[in-house]
Design an enzyme around this catalytic site. Structure first.
Site, PDB file in Angstrom:
ATOM      1  N   ARG A  16      -1.106   1.082   9.919  1.00 34.09           N
ATOM      2  CA  ARG A  16       0.230  -0.021   9.789  1.00 34.09           C
ATOM      3  C   ARG A  16       0.122  -0.606   9.300  1.00 34.09           C
ATOM      4  O   ARG A  16       0.407  -2.191   9.596  1.00 34.09           O
ATOM      5  CB  ARG A  16      -0.139   0.215  11.367  1.00 34.09           C
ATOM      6  CG  ARG A  16       0.277   1.745  12.035  1.00 34.09           C
ATOM      7  CD  ARG A  16       0.416   0.938  13.724  1.00 34.09           C
ATOM      8  NE  ARG A  16       0.769   2.527  14.517  1.00 34.09           N
ATOM      9  CZ  ARG A  16       1.125   2.570  15.784  1.00 34.09           C
ATOM     10  NH1 ARG A  16       1.043   1.398  16.343  1.00 34.09           N
ATOM     11  NH2 ARG A  16       0.819   3.597  16.069  1.00 34.09           N
TER      12      ARG A  16
ATOM     13  N   ASP B 175      -6.529  -0.955  -6.518  1.00 33.31           N
ATOM     14  CA  ASP B 175      -7.804  -1.455  -7.176  1.00 33.31           C
ATOM     15  C   ASP B 175      -8.853  -1.505  -6.121  1.00 33.31           C
ATOM     16  O   ASP B 175      -8.883  -1.362  -4.862  1.00 33.31           O
ATOM     17  CB  ASP B 175      -7.700  -3.020  -7.083  1.00 33.31           C
ATOM     18  CG  ASP B 175      -9.214  -3.811  -7.693  1.00 33.31           C
ATOM     19  OD1 ASP B 175     -10.021  -2.604  -7.698  1.00 33.31           O
ATOM     20  OD2 ASP B 175      -9.265  -4.940  -7.631  1.00 33.31           O
TER      21      ASP B 175
END
Length: 360
Positions: free
Chosen positions: A200, A270
């Protein structure tokens, strides 16, 4: 002239006309919040009584400033009134914070909150409460706030309408370990730093602008939970960075189903946890329908930073100022770029003073 500027600025964001923005630099759907105008000065760090924060927010229409700094330790939840402006930036250094219980704007409207620390933590024994709750609220903007140690959610915005959370830190939730839950909308999440949550970040069942955010050490980041609702999402210039708790870096977009329409541009992931910011483009969003243009005409204008530039800017300026030990701890974990950070169940596990809350 100011009204003319505000008119065109709001038109660009697809917002209704109001006479002024919530404050200079306010963006997104919550920028139409009008706040309060009646001056009130918080003069006490006590939990209740004359001159306290609880006293200040008990009456609608107030514009609240602070003559004191430090933590207010809450013995029970605080319910805000409608039409409030909370100017945390007016507190003397090192600033103002609320700890131990939920701050609730549930069902209220036209609220502006700036430069406030909201840290619930396990001092709150009610596991159904969140650090900040604006369920069914409307016209709310949080800017340069620091929300940590949320128990149910860090930010609960189920049923909320016209919401902006900008330039804020949302980090280290305990309990459910969730960042934010938004339904209804529309909403703008802009230049926020999301750190070490299970999921979330946010969960959004709403038409949403999600622009120049940084998400670190997630297990699931941007989420719609396979909702049956039909929503549009502008995802622009965000950086998702895996950390020690990330089990699947590909959950940067989570449970994004074919009911969703997504414009995704300039986002990076990343995934290698090597201590270097060296992500790659990440603009494929589950099974969502690909949009060729933003659903909201103002989204492109808000996305003034690349994902890499957003990383630098957000780490430098997100959260309440001046930056205290809790926010410094959060930012340091992000700066490790994959080698440091943990999803926690107790704020004391940070090792920070004051049972993990840090000292203001």
């Amino acid at each position: 002239m100011a009204q003319i500027f505000s008119y065109f600025a709001l038109l660009a964001l697809g917002l209704p006309f109001v006479s002024a923005l919530a404050f200079t630099g306010a963006v997104g759907f919550g920028s139409i919040a009008t706040g309060g105008t009646t001056p009130f000065v918080v003069t006490s760090l006590a939990d209740s009584g004359t001159g306290t924060f609880r006293d200040a927010v008990s009456v609608s229409g107030r514009n609240i400033t602070f003559a004191v700094s430090g933590y207010v330790v809450l013995a029970s939840p605080v319910s805000l009134s409608s039409s409030l402006t909370i100017n945390g930036q007016t507190a003397p250094s090192p600033g103002i914070g609320l700890m131990g219980r939920e701050i609730s704007a549930s069902g209220k409207t036209n609220i502006i909150i700036r430069n406030l620390r909201m840290r619930q933590g396990n001092l709150d024994t009610d596991t159904g409460k969140s650090a900040f709750n604006m369920g069914t609220a409307s016209n709310v903007i949080l800017d340069h706030c620091s929300v940590e140690y949320g128990v149910f959610d860090s930010v609960d915005a189920v049923g909320a309408v016209n919401i902006t959370v900008s330039n804020s830190i949302i980090a280290l939730p305990i309990g459910q370990q969730f960042g934010a839950h938004l339904e209804t909308g529309p909403a703008t999440w802009y230049r926020n730093l999301w750190v070490s949550a299970h999921n979330r970040q946010p969960l959004t069942k709403a038409n949403t602008q999600y622009i120049n955010n940084v998400v670190y050490n997630y297990q699931a980041a941007y989420t719609v939970a396979d909702t049956g609702g039909l929503f549009s999402h502008d995802l622009i210039g965000n950086y998702f960075i895996a950390g020690p708790s990330t089990t699947s870096a590909s959950d940067d977009y989570f449970q994004m189903n074919a009911n969703q329409k997504v414009f995704a541009s300039g986002n990076f992931l990343d995934s290698n946890k090597n201590g270097v910011l060296d992500g790659a483009a990440a603009n494929t969003v589950g099974s969502a329908v690909v949009s060729t243009a933003p659903w909201n005409s103002g989204s492109t204008g808000l996305a003034t930073l690349t994902a890499a530039q957003a990383f630098t800017s957000v780490l430098a300026s997100a959260g309440a100022a001046p930056r205290d030990s809790v926010d410094a701890f959060v930012v340091a974990s992000v700066q490790s770029l994959g080698t440091s950070g943990a999803i926690i169940t107790n704020q004391a596990s940070t090792g920070l003073a004051n049972n993990g809350y840090g000292t203001l």
